[in-house]
Write an enzyme that holds these catalytic residues in place. Structure first.
Site: not given
Ligand code: PEP
Ligand code: MG
Length: 609
Positions: A194, A301, A337, A436, A459-460, A507
């Site tokens: 993050h 976010r 979100r 995710e 990302n997750d 995203c």
């Molecule tokens: C993700 O997980 O891709 C996402 C956009 O959320 P974050 O990076 O805030 O966990």
């Molecule tokens: Mg995420």
């Protein structure tokens, strides 16, 4: 001994810059304590006074920032913190200890902190223990100031610097003074942690995973950071600096050329329009990019709005904040979100339990469905703000259909409640989920009828599909968005969403890379949401690529059997379709006035590109 001058790490955010480093060292676990001779007493007392003044100046600077955001309660807390450290009885207590015990300033401030905490925490009650932390926190800042360590250094000073730290946590990242930071370089961290996500969205170069970085640096040492390559060059020679300046003006020309075209829609040569939206973390993001270049906010976010404060924002404060986001976006859609805390995203004022596996624990919607008031307050604020803009609500870390049904029920109740209370709210607010968790990929067929849109948080999703922690450099090689398992999951999501006639986007950070963007368009995604500084590059790539060519990229990639194979296929496609030299780009650009003045100014300021 010769010092190794080039260090290789992991590229987090692109860009090229040169400047002095500001090294931030973590505070030691044990506060240093030593005896002082009598003639040093006054020096130590003066150190305490200087540290108190340093902290108060910083508190005042932050107070003004939050007051400008009309956040009166936080502004008041910061003013109270300044009063706490200026309290004459506390200062007298420290001075007395320095004189009588003949100990250094750090040890005496630490003794005061311990006394404050033990006297208040021995009393009964949660709120009293909370006061103990409130009373000692500002003194901890004084301690940090005395030791010149820790996160306060992330915001101090006037000079523009390259920040070097062991790790960039989200809490620290939200405290960065963007006007003073040229780049961030860290010893540990992952490409999609993050902190890295924030660095990318702030627009400065960032490199992490640089082994033994802090041991090789001295305060003020000049370095060159190459964000794209993930390298740091120490003590550049005259020749290195000349090469840096040439490279930077080439990149600057390219960035300028791309940005002159960024207002155009992302329309392919065969007339298909891909929505390109922005990922936003803070209200401060709005002075840093041109909203005309975007089709809306694809991911707000909101937890970072919470993180920038000293306590939970009230419904009214959130409402005003969201209304401002709508106003800034000038009628474009905003995908809000809901609070996604847990794991490495902690709020300083909300004690989460310690968990053995936080990434698999109490995160995102799991927290807000349990602590329903958090969700209710945020949804009430968002629904009220919906009267002023195009709101889309999105929920993080969805695992089961039951969670979606509970969310919808909650929204339905709140809608009735708000209307009864006389609030105006938009009739249609789209409801979407983030994909995710692998379970959501495989249950999407059951879930899709209940939602208006889906957005993949790669990302997750990548960390959960590959069981590779996004923050952990030891599994950094395994954490790979190009692994065939990820490609397959992404394509399944697009297929199911399209078949149900629902809109689908990505995203996660991978969408900010223009070749990934073409691949995702080829899979059938109709929107991408990326950090603002990648928008122009992504739009440019889309405008040069037909949907058939993008589908062809996907077909080629789907045949590959490894992450390396997928990357190779993307590189070949890029060479075929996209590789545009800066010279070509500049030729395409409409004529502009001279920008050499700006360029020189940037050079003097050590500006980043
Ligand atoms: C993700 O997980 O891709 C996402 C956009 O959320 P974050 O990076 O805030 O966990
Ligand atoms: Mg995420």
């Amino acid at each position: 001994m010769t010092r190794q001058r080039n260090i290789n790490g992991i590229s987090v955010a692109p860009g090229l810059t040169m400047g002095p480093v500001h090294v931030v060292r973590a505070a030691p676990d044990v506060i240093p304590s030593w005896s002082i001779p009598e003639d040093q007493v006054l020096t130590e007392v003066r150190r305490v006074h200087d540290a108190v003044e340093g902290v108060c100046e910083e508190l005042e600077r932050r107070r003004q920032v939050v007051a400008e955001q009309a956040n009166e309660s936080d502004a008041n807390i910061l003013a109270v913190h300044a009063m706490i450290v200026r309290d004459p009885s506390a200062i007298t207590e420290i001075e007395k200890r320095i004189r009588e015990d003949r100990l250094n300033a750090e040890a005496c401030v630490q003794a005061l902190i311990e006394r404050l905490e033990s006297s208040l925490s021995s009393l009964d009650g949660e709120s009293i223990r909370g006061y103990a932390a409130d009373a000692s926190d500002p003194w901890r800042a004084v301690l940090e100031e005395l030791m010149q360590t820790e996160k306060r250094d992330f915001v101090a000073g006037d000079e523009r610097v390259i920040l070097a730290a062991s790790q960039l946590t989200p809490q620290v990242a939200t405290m960065l003074d963007r006007d003073r930071v040229l780049a961030v370089i860290c010893e540990t961290g992952g490409r999609f942690s993050h902190g890295a996500v924030l660095a990318r969205s702030f627009g400065f170069p960032c490199v992490v995973g640089l082994p033994n970085l802090l041991g090789r640096l001295e305060q003020g040492m000049r370095v060159i950071v190459r964000g794209d390559q993930g390298t740091v060059q120490l003590l550049p020679t005259e020749d290195d600096i000349d090469a840096f300046l040439v490279e930077r003006s080439r990149l600057q020309a390219r960035a300028e050329a791309l940005s002159t075209q960024a207002e155009l829609p992302a329309e392919t040569p065969n007339g298909h329009v891909l929505e390109v939206m922005a990922n936003i973390e803070s209200i401060h993001d709005f002075g840093t990019f041109n909203v005309e270049h975007t089709d809306g906010v694809g991911l707000l976010r909101t937890e970072f709005l919470y993180m920038e404060r000293a306590q939970f924002p009230s419904e009214e404060e959130q409402y005003r904040l969201y209304r401002r986001v709508f106003k800034n976006m000038g009628g474009r859609p905003v995908t809000l979100r809901t609070l996604d805390i847990g794991g490495d995203k902690q709020l300083p004022y909300f004690n989460m339990p310690k968990e053995a596996n936080p990434a698999l624990g109490w995160r995102g919607i799991r927290v807000t469905l349990r602590w329903k008031d958090l969700l209710r307050v945020q949804l009430r604020a968002a629904l009220r703000a919906s009267a002023h803009g195009d709101l889309r609500l999105m929920f993080p870390m969805i695992t089961t259909l039951d969670e979606i049904l509970e969310i919808k029920e909650t929204i339905k109740d709140l809608r009735v409640q708000l209307l009864e209370q006389g609030y105006e709210i938009a009739e249609d607010v789209s409801i979407g989920i983030m994909i995710e968790v692998p379970a959501a990929v495989f249950s999407l067929k059951q879930m899709i009828e209940e939602v208006d849109f889906v957005s993949v948080g790669t990302n997750d999703l990548v960390q959960y599909l590959l069981a590779a922690d996004r923050d952990n450099p030891f599994v950094g090689d395994l954490y790979d968005p190009h692994q065939p398992a990820v490609i397959e999951a992404l394509s399944q999501v697009a297929k199911v969403a399209k078949a149900a006639g629902k809109s689908c986007s990505v995203c996660g950070e991978m969408a900010g890379d223009h070749m990934n963007a073409l691949l995702l368009m080829g899979m059938g995604y109709d929107a991408l949401s990326v950090a603002p500084n990648f928008i122009s590059e992504v739009k440019y790539a889309v405008r040069r690529t037909t949907t058939q060519a993008a589908e062809e990229i996907f077909r080629e990639v789907a045949l590959e059997r490894s992450g390396a194979g997928v990357r190779q296929a993307l590189q070949e496609a890029a060479a075929r379709l996209m590789e545009v030299t800066t010279a070509e780009l500049i030729q395409e650009r409409p004529p502009l006035g001279s920008s050499s003045g700006d360029q020189k100014r940037q050079e003097k300021e050590g500006g980043a590109l």
